[in-house]
Enzyme design. Structure first.
Site, PDB file in Angstrom:
ATOM      1  N   ARG A 208       0.848  -1.203   0.000  1.00  0.00           N
ATOM      2  CA  ARG A 208       0.000   0.000   0.000  1.00  0.00           C
ATOM      3  C   ARG A 208       0.884   1.253   0.000  1.00  0.00           C
ATOM      4  NH1 ARG A 208      -3.826  -3.308   3.252  1.00  0.00           N
ATOM      5  NH2 ARG A 208      -2.556  -2.981   5.102  1.00  0.00           N
ATOM      6  N   PHE A 224     -11.274  -5.016  -5.825  1.00  0.00           N
ATOM      7  CA  PHE A 224     -11.279  -5.800  -4.585  1.00  0.00           C
ATOM      8  C   PHE A 224     -10.732  -4.919  -3.452  1.00  0.00           C
ATOM      9  CE2 PHE A 224     -10.283  -8.551  -8.230  1.00  0.00           C
ATOM     10  CZ  PHE A 224     -11.330  -9.446  -8.220  1.00  0.00           C
ATOM     11  N   ASP A 246     -15.724  -3.240  -4.884  1.00  0.00           N
ATOM     12  CA  ASP A 246     -15.802  -4.457  -4.069  1.00  0.00           C
ATOM     13  C   ASP A 246     -17.237  -4.957  -4.124  1.00  0.00           C
ATOM     14  OD1 ASP A 246     -13.705  -5.648  -1.760  1.00  0.00           O
ATOM     15  OD2 ASP A 246     -15.796  -6.245  -1.496  1.00  0.00           O
ATOM     16  N   SER A 247     -17.407  -6.279  -3.932  1.00  0.00           N
ATOM     17  CA  SER A 247     -18.761  -6.837  -3.959  1.00  0.00           C
ATOM     18  C   SER A 247     -19.425  -6.786  -2.591  1.00  0.00           C
ATOM     19  CB  SER A 247     -18.723  -8.287  -4.467  1.00  0.00           C
ATOM     20  OG  SER A 247     -17.850  -9.043  -3.661  1.00  0.00           O
ATOM     21  N   ASP A 296      -6.340  -6.985  -6.269  1.00  0.00           N
ATOM     22  CA  ASP A 296      -5.965  -7.759  -5.080  1.00  0.00           C
ATOM     23  C   ASP A 296      -7.117  -8.680  -4.691  1.00  0.00           C
ATOM     24  OD1 ASP A 296      -4.635  -8.671  -2.841  1.00  0.00           O
ATOM     25  OD2 ASP A 296      -5.257  -6.994  -1.581  1.00  0.00           O
ATOM     26  N   CYS A 336      -2.996 -14.201  -3.524  1.00  0.00           N
ATOM     27  CA  CYS A 336      -2.704 -14.638  -2.157  1.00  0.00           C
ATOM     28  C   CYS A 336      -3.041 -16.116  -2.023  1.00  0.00           C
ATOM     29  CB  CYS A 336      -3.461 -13.796  -1.132  1.00  0.00           C
ATOM     30  SG  CYS A 336      -5.246 -13.854  -1.323  1.00  0.00           S
TER      31      CYS A 336
HETATM   32  N1  SAH Z   1      -6.760  -4.972  -0.978  1.00  0.00           N
HETATM   33  C1  SAH Z   1      -7.494  -5.104   0.244  1.00  0.00           C
HETATM   34  C2  SAH Z   1      -7.834  -6.556   0.577  1.00  0.00           C
HETATM   35  C3  SAH Z   1      -8.657  -7.284  -0.465  1.00  0.00           C
HETATM   36  S1  SAH Z   1      -9.455  -8.710   0.132  1.00  0.00           S
HETATM   37  C4  SAH Z   1      -6.737  -4.398   1.367  1.00  0.00           C
HETATM   38  O1  SAH Z   1      -5.588  -3.955   1.151  1.00  0.00           O
HETATM   39  O2  SAH Z   1      -7.265  -4.284   2.464  1.00  0.00           O
HETATM   40  C5  SAH Z   1     -10.443  -9.207  -1.193  1.00  0.00           C
HETATM   41  C6  SAH Z   1     -11.747  -8.439  -1.364  1.00  0.00           C
HETATM   42  O3  SAH Z   1     -12.370  -8.911  -2.548  1.00  0.00           O
HETATM   43  C7  SAH Z   1     -12.788  -8.596  -0.268  1.00  0.00           C
HETATM   44  O4  SAH Z   1     -13.113  -7.345   0.246  1.00  0.00           O
HETATM   45  C8  SAH Z   1     -14.020  -9.220  -0.955  1.00  0.00           C
HETATM   46  O5  SAH Z   1     -15.247  -8.673  -0.481  1.00  0.00           O
HETATM   47  C9  SAH Z   1     -13.777  -8.832  -2.381  1.00  0.00           C
HETATM   48  N2  SAH Z   1     -14.378  -9.697  -3.419  1.00  0.00           N
HETATM   49  C10 SAH Z   1     -14.376 -11.044  -3.502  1.00  0.00           C
HETATM   50  N3  SAH Z   1     -14.891 -11.457  -4.668  1.00  0.00           N
HETATM   51  C11 SAH Z   1     -15.239 -10.350  -5.368  1.00  0.00           C
HETATM   52  C12 SAH Z   1     -15.799 -10.096  -6.655  1.00  0.00           C
HETATM   53  N4  SAH Z   1     -16.087 -11.116  -7.486  1.00  0.00           N
HETATM   54  N5  SAH Z   1     -15.984  -8.826  -7.047  1.00  0.00           N
HETATM   55  C13 SAH Z   1     -15.669  -7.803  -6.223  1.00  0.00           C
HETATM   56  N6  SAH Z   1     -15.114  -7.966  -5.009  1.00  0.00           N
HETATM   57  C14 SAH Z   1     -14.902  -9.212  -4.581  1.00  0.00           C
END
Ligand code: SAH
Length: 393
Positions: A208, A224, A246-247, A296, A336
């Site tokens: 970040r 995400f 995000d979803s 991510d 990850c």
């Molecule tokens: N980059 C973030 C962590 C990401 S975790 C940080 O630094 O804090 C992954 C995220 O993807 C979660 O919030 C989850 O809600 C989201 N997610 C999972 N599948 C998804 C999809 N198909 N579309 C959008 N978001 C999604």
């Protein structure tokens, strides 16, 4: 104490101090140890290999606590291991007041994760070994850190493989009204009770920060975004605009709160609740383009069995991201998935670039921050891999 012997020819991994032994490596035994019981592990020739926690339900039947015959696995042992792990995080103090204090196998404590958010600790007991020592672990953590509260988030799926039910709740002290942390000059509120994992993805801290450095004057798309970690870092770094997807409605709500906790220009920020797979296509249809895109996603491949399907998912989002990227733009793309090797991940991204008809170069590599160490005896610990890719044309 029960003794378990290893089949002839199967001692190598234990001799190399790998923390796991699978069921197929064990010689027949007379008495089944209890879940989480400490057993003495010997080679076929009778030589001592280590002390390990027994897990009768899991394919990973033994997880080693120690390879030293002089050790006694008791409360004092755990306190010493925890103290050693915590001491290893001292150098991170400058980055803020949140850190992973214990990172499981790589800290010699298989199945145990401890994240510190200011005065609050969040603990995950992911296998029967640490479950058997829960009180000793909580007591030692309280003594060593002086935490005002310890909250248990043992609700990860992997507990099922151990025959353990999910378990969440306060185990020591009292939670403050809000758990607020600082990271690299930004404020975040962490929902330790209901957020994902332990509430915050500390492993991405250094990445970040790096995105913040790269975001100046950029139009950024953060896919995400969870609670807005990369989004806030990019905005603070001087991004022209940040669109975050995000979803999860809860995650986006928390992200909005996080934005409000910082002196940043919210008019340059947009939050979108959508499925990234569909939304990237929509952006393409609209003719949008960006200077910096972050991908991510969650673990698409928890184990090696899921790799093929996961590969298609990674290929898809990276393909669309590369199409949306302007020439000269940067894509920060992560996996990850423990089951996805760095090598395969890079090949998948190469496939995405090929299909997007984009010429692209890897200019940097990302890994988890230093409070998520990778024991050299445990290469499986290298789960977070990322590439910074520049689109040449
Ligand atoms: N980059 C973030 C962590 C990401 S975790 C940080 O630094 O804090 C992954 C995220 O993807 C979660 O919030 C989850 O809600 C989201 N997610 C999972 N599948 C998804 C999809 N198909 N579309 C959008 N978001 C999604």
């Amino acid at each position: 104490m029960i003794t378990i012997q290893i089949k002839a020819g199967r001692e190598k991994s234990a001799l190399h101090r790998h923390p796991w032994l699978f069921s197929g490596s064990l010689a027949p035994y007379d008495k089944e140890p209890a879940a989480g019981e400490t057993v003495r592990v010997l080679g076929q020739d009778g030589r001592f290999l280590g002390w390990a926690a027994w897990s009768g339900e899991s394919q990973i039947r033994l997880r080693f606590w120690s390879f030293d015959e002089r050790d006694t696995i008791n409360a004092a042992f755990f306190k010493a291991r925890l103290a050693r792990a915590i001491a290893g995080r001292k150098s991170l103090a400058a980055a803020g007041n949140a850190a992973r204090l214990v990172h499981g196998e790589s800290d010699g404590l298989p199945g145990l994760v401890v994240d510190q958010y200011g005065d609050v600790l969040v603990v995950q007991l992911l296998s029967v070994g640490p479950e058997a020592w829960r009180d000793a672990i909580f007591d030692a953590l309280q003594e060593l850190t002086g935490a005002k509260a310890i909250f248990e988030r043992s609700d990860a799926d992997v507990r099922e493989l151990e025959g353990l039910a999910a378990r969440n709740g306060l185990v020591r002290g009292k939670l403050p009204a809000a758990v607020d942390i600082q990271e690299c000059g930004l404020n975040y509120r962490v929902d330790v009770e209901a957020g994902q994992k332990t509430g915050f993805y500390l492993d991405q801290r250094a990445n970040r920060r790096r995105i913040g450095e790269l975001a100046k004057d950029a139009e950024v798309l953060n896919c995400f975004c969870y609670t807005g970690g990369f989004s806030l870092a990019a905005l603070k770094g001087g991004a022209k605009s940040v669109e975050s997807v995000d979803s999860s409605a809860e995650a986006l709500e928390a992200a909005r709160v996080n934005l409000s906790l910082n002196q940043l220009d919210g008019s340059r920020m947009e939050w979108v609740e959508a499925d990234v797979f569909q939304y990237l296509r929509l952006l393409r249809d609209k003719g949008k383009s960006y200077d910096l895109i972050i991908l991510d996603p969650p673990k698409f491949a928890p184990t090696a069995h899921h790799v093929e399907r996961a590969a298609r998912a990674y290929k898809d989002i990276n393909l669309w991201a590369l199409k949306l990227l302007r020439p000269g733009g940067l894509l920060a793309t992560f996996t990850c998935s423990g089951g996805m090797s760095a090598d395969l991940f890079q090949k998948i991204i190469a496939g995405s670039a090929w299909d997007a008809k984009a010429e692209a170069q890897v200019v940097e590599r990302f890994t988890a921050d230093s409070d998520h160490p990778i024991s050299l005896n445990f290469p499986e610990g290298d789960y977070l891999k990322g590439l910074l890719v520049r689109k040449v044309a």
